[in-house]
Design a protein around this motif. Structure first.
Motif, PDB file in Angstrom:
ATOM      1  N   GLN A  86       0.869  -1.249   0.096  1.00  0.00           N
ATOM      2  CA  GLN A  86       0.018  -0.050   0.110  1.00  0.00           C
ATOM      3  C   GLN A  86       0.830   1.196  -0.149  1.00  0.00           C
ATOM      4  N   ARG A  87       2.250   1.090   0.519  1.00  0.00           N
ATOM      5  CA  ARG A  87       2.976   2.141   0.541  1.00  0.00           C
ATOM      6  C   ARG A  87       4.408   1.794  -0.180  1.00  0.00           C
ATOM      7  N   ASP A  91       0.441  -9.642   6.894  1.00  0.00           N
ATOM      8  CA  ASP A  91       0.505 -10.744   7.758  1.00  0.00           C
ATOM      9  C   ASP A  91      -0.585 -11.723   7.637  1.00  0.00           C
ATOM     10  N   GLU A  92      -1.382 -11.702   6.316  1.00  0.00           N
ATOM     11  CA  GLU A  92      -2.612 -12.623   6.426  1.00  0.00           C
ATOM     12  C   GLU A  92      -2.351 -13.251   5.028  1.00  0.00           C
ATOM     13  N   THR A 136     -10.606  -9.307  -1.412  1.00  0.00           N
ATOM     14  CA  THR A 136     -10.770  -8.249  -2.263  1.00  0.00           C
ATOM     15  C   THR A 136     -10.431  -7.124  -1.542  1.00  0.00           C
ATOM     16  N   LYS A 137     -10.101  -5.842  -2.466  1.00  0.00           N
ATOM     17  CA  LYS A 137      -9.604  -4.786  -1.911  1.00  0.00           C
ATOM     18  C   LYS A 137     -10.702  -3.907  -1.342  1.00  0.00           C
ATOM     19  N   LEU A 147      -3.625   0.174   5.474  1.00  0.00           N
ATOM     20  CA  LEU A 147      -2.937  -1.186   4.946  1.00  0.00           C
ATOM     21  C   LEU A 147      -3.451  -2.453   5.272  1.00  0.00           C
ATOM     22  N   ASP A 148      -4.600  -2.551   5.983  1.00  0.00           N
ATOM     23  CA  ASP A 148      -5.484  -3.606   6.244  1.00  0.00           C
ATOM     24  C   ASP A 148      -6.573  -3.720   5.111  1.00  0.00           C
ATOM     25  N   THR A 149      -6.052  -3.290   3.986  1.00  0.00           N
ATOM     26  CA  THR A 149      -7.469  -3.201   2.920  1.00  0.00           C
ATOM     27  C   THR A 149      -7.613  -4.661   2.246  1.00  0.00           C
TER      28      THR A 149
END
Length: 332
Positions: free
Chosen positions: A122-123, A159-160, A168-169, A175-177
């Protein structure tokens, strides 16, 4: 103990981008994209986890990736495994915008039984508190871990570990998108261990893969987004453009407005169009309602519209029978 050997394939995206300032976490795309080996070189700790084989592919913004890139990516995975049988797994670096679609396509078509872990960021790596390095390290760990064998393609973010069919986003910037609505992750990659808590039971590659050998393009399948007041113009345009299939992102729990439904139902009867009824709701399954059955629409089950589009396109490479395609949606 032998370290696993992991091939890392770079396709571009935020994880391969650099900004000019540590606080620049939005406007960094204009700076270009790093080649895969340059991304790997930024994180030398990866060499403690595995023997890394970085492989250059092509830098493509995720919103521009489609079948030609997917076909070439499949070919690259196949040829890499053929030329180096000691490869234990693959990591694919990808932009997050269409990451779920690439991962799902691979999960339906890849030939290798070895882990293929798709990850992104994400970054950018240049940002303060970037998630790029840890996502990459955890993807390498997962690709080489026995716990992830025989699980097909996986998505690793934050971490998942997620199933490509489910994930899906859901957020533009957080960050947890990446989430798997209704089901949750398959497992987690923590500092001390990789733990798996569930496995998907739906069909997937390589055992039940769609064979795209020799296929130059996917059949045209469009997504019709339903909204209050739609007058059927988009539906007519899709039919006029020669779509072989349409996925209706309908009102939850799975309804298409009258004007759109009339256009699509007529095309089902007269032109052999295949229509799959999905939902714009974000989670939950669609069912075989009387309305859908009378129109000749197929339920998408709980696939979101973009995933339903890919499965429908691949299904149309096998058959044009609505009954057979409906069965594929029940199985996959």
């Amino acid at each position: 103990m032998r370290k696993p050997k992991i091939a890392i394939i770079g396709t571009g995206g935020t994880i391969s981008s650099l900004a000019g300032h540590p606080l620049e976490i939005l406007n960094y795309g204009a700076n270009g994209s790093l080649e895969c080996d340059a991304v790997v070189a930024m994180f030398p700790v990866l060499n403690e986890l595995a023997d890394i084989l970085p492989i250059r592919f092509k830098a493509v913004p995720s919103f521009n990736i489609y079948y030609p890139e997917w076909r070439d990516l499949l070919r690259l995975i196949r040829e890499t495994e053929r030329d180096d049988p000691d490869i234990d797994g693959f990591v694919v670096l990808h932009g997050t915008g269409s990451l779920e679609e690439t991962a799902y396509f691979l999960s339906l078509t890849v030939e290798t039984p070895k882990p293929v872990v798709v990850t992104g960021a994400q970054r950018p790596p240049s940002a303060l508190s970037s998630d790029a390095g840890l996502n990459l390290a955890n993807a390498v760990r997962a690709a080489g871990d026995p716990a992830c064998r025989d699980m097909g393609v996986l998505v690793l973010m934050n971490d998942e570990l997620h199933a490509p069919r489910d994930v899906t986003k859901v957020s533009t910037l957080r960050l947890d998108t990446f989430r798997s609505p209704d089901k949750g992750p398959l497992g987690f990659v923590d500092g001390d261990a990789i733990t798996i808590y569930r496995r998907t039971v739906r069909r997937r590659a390589p055992a039940d893969r769609f064979d795209i050998a020799g296929l130059e393009a996917l059949p045209r399948v469009d997504i019709l987004y339903c909204y209050a007041g739609s007058d059927g113009a988009a539906a007519r345009a899709f039919v006029g453009a020669g779509a072989r299939g349409v996925v209706s992102a309908g009102f939850a729990p799975g309804y298409t407005g009258d004007a759109d439904a009339a256009v699509l139902a007529r095309a089902v009867q007269e032109d052999g169009l295949v229509v799959v009824q999905a939902s714009r709701g974000g989670s939950g399954r669609t069912f075989e309602s009387r309305r859908a059955r009378d129109s000749g629409f197929i339920p998408a089950d709980d696939l979101n519209p973009q995933k339903a589009r890919l499965l429908l396109a691949l299904a149309l490479t096998r058959t044009s029978s609505s009954e057979e395609i409906a069965e594929l949606f029940r199985l996959y």
